[in-house]
Enzyme design. Structure first.
Site, mmCIF file in Angstrom:
data_model
loop_
_atom_site.group_PDB
_atom_site.id
_atom_site.type_symbol
_atom_site.label_atom_id
_atom_site.label_comp_id
_atom_site.label_asym_id
_atom_site.label_seq_id
_atom_site.Cartn_x
_atom_site.Cartn_y
_atom_site.Cartn_z
ATOM 1 N N GLU A 43 0.663 -1.339 -0.025
ATOM 2 C CA GLU A 43 -0.116 0.093 -0.037
ATOM 3 C C GLU A 43 0.864 1.153 -0.110
ATOM 4 O O GLU A 43 0.694 2.150 -0.863
ATOM 5 C CB GLU A 43 -0.960 -0.015 1.209
ATOM 6 C CG GLU A 43 -1.822 -1.273 1.205
ATOM 7 C CD GLU A 43 -1.257 -2.470 1.982
ATOM 8 O OE1 GLU A 43 -2.243 -3.017 2.670
ATOM 9 O OE2 GLU A 43 -0.245 -2.427 2.129
ATOM 10 N N THR A 97 21.456 -37.513 1.859
ATOM 11 C CA THR A 97 21.437 -37.155 0.376
ATOM 12 C C THR A 97 22.980 -36.075 0.237
ATOM 13 O O THR A 97 23.531 -36.290 -0.732
ATOM 14 C CB THR A 97 20.584 -36.227 -0.084
ATOM 15 O OG1 THR A 97 19.200 -36.601 0.305
ATOM 16 C CG2 THR A 97 20.417 -35.409 -1.199
#
Length: 377
Positions: free
Chosen positions: A67, A214
């Site tokens: 705004e 991983t």
């Protein structure tokens, strides 16, 4: 200096309905997709008699909200916004945070009407912005394109309501659910199109999470490379026994957050000396407490968490009930005996299964991208 820019053809665009106005505001919000965190992605449009006077979107943390950005833009253009209508994709804030209240700015500007997509669940706002506007005599409408606005800010809304980030688990698999051959080979099951698309989802996240398995098997960088991005998400590693090598690629460059279940003072100090943060967060079984981890990330203002891990950590996260969305890429192939999507317990009854609902299905190159949601937002 605020960057205020209006679309080249915005002066020719007519806003004929509230839906038109909110759709344009959401298009502005999308400009903050990669930059507003930890604030929500918000767009704002100021309109009079169907003409766009100004537009804005959330700037980086500490700078203008949507705004204020739009009002500043109007001032730069020499436009009087008194009596205008404002379209904003999230309730204007009503409190002093890093910036002044947007509701106050709209009141001071003399706008006549504010159309809002959804309320802000932040306890510091939570309807108070709307109430302040109404008390000032401004007409307020709520609920235009609400679902689209929620989709834009899944992470922020979820963190405000539940104290933890929206967790999106990304996986790539064959049609029969294989994510890697039994010997561990997994590169590449899906196409380059799917991998590039996955990087776009990485880019919008506040942080990327993987596990030590991983890291040790694939040594990933865990960065956004296939698409342009103004920032790299924070990297997070779950490493219960603090086995990570200081030379791992995920530790190169920007600092990472490492969560562990053991003290490991010598290794921890070595990692901290490199600039990384090591946090001890054990559960009763000697693993990282994943539920506590998610709430800690919420405390650190992580809105969207993107998970790219192996089937063991995937299974642990699912069993901990902290996964809100599956982002699954399916390749048109079969692998036969292979590693699955997640290590889950054997069920005795179908009624014990984890249920999701399909949210979106889209073809990406030769592959399919499925989004399935578990949490209700």
């Amino acid at each position: 200096m605020l960057e205020c820019r209006i679309s080249a053809d915005a002066d020719d665009v007519k806003i004929l309905t509230d839906t038109d106005g909110m759709r344009a505001a959401l298009a502005q919000a999308a400009k903050a997709l990669y930059t507003s965190t930890p604030n929500p992605r918000v767009g704002c449009l100021i309109v009079r008699d169907g003409d766009v006077l100004a537009e804005g979107h959330t700037q980086a943390t500490g700078f203008a909200h949507a705004e204020a950005h739009a009002l500043h833009h109007a001032k730069e253009r020499g436009v009087d916004v008194r009596g205008a209508s404002v379209y904003v994709s999230l309730e204007p804030c009503s409190h002093h945070g890093r910036t002044p209240p947007c509701a106050d700015a709209l009141i001071a500007a003399g706008v006549a009407r504010v159309v809002v997509a959804i309320e802000d669940p932040n306890p510091l706002v939570a309807g108070q912005g709307l109430a302040k506007l109404r008390a000032a005599g401004i007409q307020v409408e709520l609920g235009v394109l609400a679902e689209e606005a929620r989709e834009m800010n899944l992470g922020f809304l979820h963190r405000m309501q539940h104290g933890r980030p929206w967790v999106r688990m990304k996986m790539a698999a064959s049609l029969d659910g294989g994510t890697a051959l039994q010997n561990g080979e997994s590169q590449w099951i899906t196409s380059a199109h799917a991998r590039d698309d996955g990087h776009a989802w990485r880019a919008r996240a506040c942080a990327l999470l993987t596990g030590i398995g991983t890291v040790q098997q694939d040594d990933p960088q865990l960065t956004v490379r296939a698409v342009e991005t103004p920032r790299q998400p924070r990297r997070i590693i779950v490493d219960s026994h603090l086995d990570i090598s200081p030379q791992a690629k995920v530790l190169q460059g920007a600092a990472s957050w490492i969560f562990t279940a053991v003290d490991g003072a010598e290794r921890a100090e070595q990692l901290r000396a490199q600039g990384h943060e090591v946090t001890l967060l054990p559960d009763d079984s000697g693993k990282v407490d994943l539920s506590a981890l998610m709430h800690e990330l919420g405390r650190r203002e992580i809105n969207e968490l993107h998970v790219e891990a192996g089937f063991k950590l995937n299974g642990s996260l699912l069993r901990a009930d902290v996964v809100d969305e599956l982002l699954l890429y399916l390749a048109p192939c079969l692998l036969g005996p292979a590693q699955g999507l997640a290590r889950l317990p054997v069920l005795a009854h179908l009624s014990d299964r984890m249920s999701f609902r399909f949210h979106e299905v889209q073809q990406v190159g030769p592959d399919l991208r499925l989004r399935a949601l578990r949490a209700v937002y």
